[in-house]
Enzyme design. Structure first.
Site, mmCIF file in Angstrom:
data_model
loop_
_atom_site.group_PDB
_atom_site.id
_atom_site.type_symbol
_atom_site.label_atom_id
_atom_site.label_comp_id
_atom_site.label_asym_id
_atom_site.label_seq_id
_atom_site.Cartn_x
_atom_site.Cartn_y
_atom_site.Cartn_z
ATOM 1 N N GLU A 126 0.827 -1.201 0.049
ATOM 2 C CA GLU A 126 0.063 0.201 0.052
ATOM 3 C C GLU A 126 1.055 1.310 -0.004
ATOM 4 O OE1 GLU A 126 -2.917 -0.525 3.011
ATOM 5 O OE2 GLU A 126 -3.940 -1.809 2.199
ATOM 6 N N GLU A 165 -4.693 -9.141 0.539
ATOM 7 C CA GLU A 165 -5.478 -9.084 1.837
ATOM 8 C C GLU A 165 -6.933 -9.261 1.348
ATOM 9 O OE1 GLU A 165 -4.647 -5.534 4.142
ATOM 10 O OE2 GLU A 165 -2.331 -5.769 3.680
#
Length: 797
Positions: free
Chosen positions: A425, A505
């Site tokens: 991220e 995720e």
């Protein structure tokens, strides 16, 4: 990018002989000594402690691994406080100093003596006898220093370590503070195998034989050139020597050289998740007929392949990665997690059906990867979270190469490691320019130089505009990980048919149907993996509850995982147990939003579930019961009265909804396959607590000062049933040759993780007992008001 990538590797693992303090035998010219004991610690900036003559007698005696933050008290945040304080679980950082005084024998003259730190969080400065050895900013990578020039041979020496976490918090999750991993002292002759100096690959594998290439880095710390003979031999699991090669070469003074060799391994036994077979490469270095170094490298032979259409293949077998993202803390232990705790965690996850681990978001301890090798896990080894975000931004330009070196060179020979991750991220994925893509390409290319045998990935966070495609960020990666973007995967595959895709995720649970559950996904995101060949796997966020990223005071951590910090399996974990295993199973749970459960973050909320049948407040009322199963159908029976049979396929998420008029007694679920009963599960109404039950995972442990016994404490009724709805405070006393290391109940709504008392939570507590360096009995006594005391004896041998 090529559509198919074929990777064939054999690997080094520093095979971890669990809880052994000496890695090499006494007759080995190389000495590797555990350096965890007899340290002193002081919280505060005591700069004068650099001096060897400083008096640290009043400092705290500590044993490594050590995390000072977990011993502090969490503080309720002040109004207007930054959201970041929740990332550390409201626990403080600060500055701390460590000191250790030790002696080295005169026989170490002309030897190379190195101290290696597995991990220090963070911004550490290390001194020996008042001399500064170096600064290491990143808290998650291994580093070492040469002590040789500064040692007082035959006399006392003092190591001093300053750890600066005053800018806490510095990670988006609980990081801990201090020397939280092992420290090793390694002694070698001047001519020796370099640190992480063996690199093994198997470029050709067949049933008949495997070509085994080994590149051995030899260092010469003398002022004279030497002729070196290097012998490498492969030893199988039974100790049989099955292949050998020898090479001579000249090594310049104060020089380093990589020696390539190739061996043929007949009829290779391949490493896999079901059969994690390991060989050992024994490297012997000989100078003038004398053995000057011996270096053992356990390794595995296995073939991995990624396909943009068909996913992942291990040894030619197509398989899905059933994965979990894991942080490294463990409840009341903080980040100072003994190896046995890691091992227990991995063994529980293996039984549950997990075959893959994503190390989030940093390189793990090397011992953790040794365990993954020996247990048979696939691992994504991850270097960073943010690149130029958080505290690391000030160090990124100067340190990213060194930190990638530390991860890849240390870990590139583990058979468990199948992908390198360069980030998670990162803000660069949303750059409007091409800067982010160029930076990703820079890191990927550098990793490939260190290890060309594996592909490189990074995890992308949700971005409705999908800027990572327009700015070249995703295209720079070999493999693209998507966090929480399952609805876009088919579109991504269609637009980028050569892209290798996985879910890095995912939410662990299905979302309920009713508005009270704020439904987001109508079905569990696992089906986006199971139903699409091109998606090779999923990694649940997170597999185990962890400290930090709290949803708000009084919670100190992340609580919406299949397992709590005690590694107790939650009722909602039944879903992945059902879909990740072929063995028939069925589970019962009661959905009740009034249960005393930490809800977690609002966008992660999930139905509160309990796996007991004690709801007297609902006597005569209809309650919501769920049965999760991998069977074709389920029959539900309450007090010998059938409530009917329902087909699993008619419900989402392998979970059947029932609405049952509650009455105490026994409720039974029977799962059927092909019309035959295949699995049974029941809940019974428990009485009031009548006694305390103690059960240990190990009744004998090593008396090495590091080994553990995990003791589960339960409140049970007169019939031996767990009582989950009458929690009460318990006190634990440990005497004899052990100590109380940690006490947890799975509820992270607590401000202190120290002490010898805690309330049970859903009837249970986990006690962690550690041996001392003395053999004998370890006595555990547990008391609670109104109940007879319970005792248990662990033997330290």
């Amino acid at each position: 990018m090529m559509k198919k990538h074929l990777l064939k590797n054999g690997f080094l693992i520093t095979f971890f002989l669990l809880l052994s303090l000496l890695v090499y035998s006494q007759d080995n010219p190389r000495v590797k000594e555990n350096f965890d004991f007899d340290w002193k610690f002081k919280l505060g900036d005591v700069k004068e402690s650099i001096s060897q003559g400083y008096n640290d007698a009043l400092w705290e005696d500590v044993q490594l691994p050590h995390d000072w933050s977990i011993k502090q008290t969490a503080s309720k945040p002040k109004p207007g406080s930054s959201w970041m304080v929740a990332s550390m679980g409201y626990l403080p950082g600060g500055i701390g100093w460590y000191r250790k005084t030790f002696t080295v024998p005169q026989s170490y003259k002309d030897k190379k003596v190195v101290i290696q730190f597995g991990g220090v969080y963070l911004q550490s400065d290390v001194y020996i006898n008042g001399k500064h050895l170096g600064f290491h900013p990143y808290g998650y990578t291994t580093f070492e220093y040469d002590l040789s020039p500064y040692l007082n041979l035959g006399g006392e020496n003092t190591i001093a370590v300053r750890v600066d976490h005053s800018n806490c918090p510095t990670s988006r999750w609980y990081s801990g503070s201090g020397i939280y991993r092992h420290v090793w002292l390694e002694v070698t002759n001047p001519v020796h195998v370099a640190t992480w100096g063996t690199y093994i690959t198997t470029p050709e594998i067949s049933e008949k034989e495997s070509k085994v290439n080994i590149a051995t880095t030899i260092e010469n710390d003398t002022q004279n050139p030497v002729e070196v003979l290097v012998q490498n031999q492969i030893v199988d699991k039974q100790g049989m020597k099955i292949a050998m090669g020898k090479s001579k070469f000249q090594l310049d003074k104060s020089g380093k050289k990589i020696l390539p060799q190739s061996l043929v391994l007949p009829k290779p036994h391949r490493w896999s998740t079901d059969d994690p077979y390991l060989y050992t490469m024994e490297t012997t270095v000989i100078v003038k007929g004398k053995t000057v170094d011996q270096y053992k490298t356990p390794f595995g032979v296995r073939e991995i392949r990624f396909d943009a259409d068909k996913g992942f293949f291990l040894n030619g077998k197509n398989m899905k990665m059933q994965g979990m993202c894991l942080h490294q803390d463990a409840g009341s232990l903080g980040t100072a997690v003994p190896d046995r705790s890691f091992l227990r965690r991995l063994q529980i996850l293996k039984e549950y059906g997990v075959n893959a681990i994503r190390c989030s978001h940093n390189p793990p301890a090397s011992e953790f990867l040794d365990m993954c090798d020996s247990l048979g896990f696939l691992v994504i080894d991850e270097a960073f979270d943010k690149w130029k975000g958080m505290y690391y931004s000030q160090y990124f330009d100067d340190w990213w190469q060194r930190d990638l070196d530390a991860m890849v060179l240390r870990d590139r020979n583990h058979p468990s490691v199948v992908l390198w991750s360069i980030g998670n991220e990162t803000g660069e994925q949303r750059d409007k320019t091409e800067v982010g893509g160029k930076r990703a390409l820079m890191l990927k290319d550098y990793v490939h130089k260190l290890d060309p045998t594996r592909l490189v990935t990074a995890a992308l966070q949700p971005d409705k505009s999908r800027s990572y495609n327009s700015n070249g960020f995703a295209q720079a990666l070999d493999v693209v990980g998507y966090n929480y973007q399952e609805p876009w995967l088919k579109d991504e595959h269609k637009k980028y048919p050569d892209r290798i895709i996985y879910v890095s995720e995912a939410y662990p649970y299905y979302r309920g149907k009713g508005p009270e559950y704020k439904a987001f996904y109508p079905v569990n995101p696992w089906y986006d993996v199971a139903d699409n060949d091109f998606v090779f796997g999923q990694f649940i966020w997170a597999g185990v509850d962890y400290l930090g990223e709290s949803s708000g005071w009084p919670s100190t951590g992340w609580v919406t995982s299949p397992f709590n910090v005690c590694m107790f399996e939650k009722p909602a974990a039944a879903f992945n147990r059902a879909v990740w295993n072929s063995e028939p199973m069925v589970r019962i749970a009661v959905a009740d939003q009034s249960l005393n459960i930490d809800p977690g973050k609002p966008h992660w909320d999930w139905p509160f579930l309990a796996d007991h049948w004690n709801f007297p407040q609902y006597e005569g009322h209809v309650i919501h019961v769920v049965t999760t199963t991998n069977c074709d159908s389920v029959s539900l029976i309450l007090n010998n009265r059938s409530l009917g049979t329902q087909n699993t396929a008619e419900y989402a998420n392998n979970t059947i909804d029932w609405y049952v008029p509650y009455t105490e007694g026994t409720i039974v679920a029977k799962g059927y396959r092909g019309g035959q009963e295949a699995s049974t599960y029941e809940l019974k109404t428990a009485g009031m607590p009548a006694q305390i039950q103690l059960s240990a995972d190990r009744l004998q442990i090593e008396s090495d000062g590091q080994d553990l016994s995990h003791i589960t404490i339960k409140l049970i009724d007169e019939h031996g049933m767990l009582v989950q709805n009458a929690d009460q405070k318990i006190t634990v006393e440990v005497t004899g040759n052990g100590r109380l290391l940690g006490l947890d109940n799975g509820d992270l709504r607590r401000s202190s993780f120290s002490g010898d008392s805690i309330a049970t939570y859903f009837g249970k507590v986990l006690t962690i007992v550690q041996s001392i360096r003395k053999q004998g009995a370890i006595n555990v006594k547990v008391t609670a008001d109104g109940l007879p005391e319970a005792t248990l004896t662990i033997l330290g041998k």
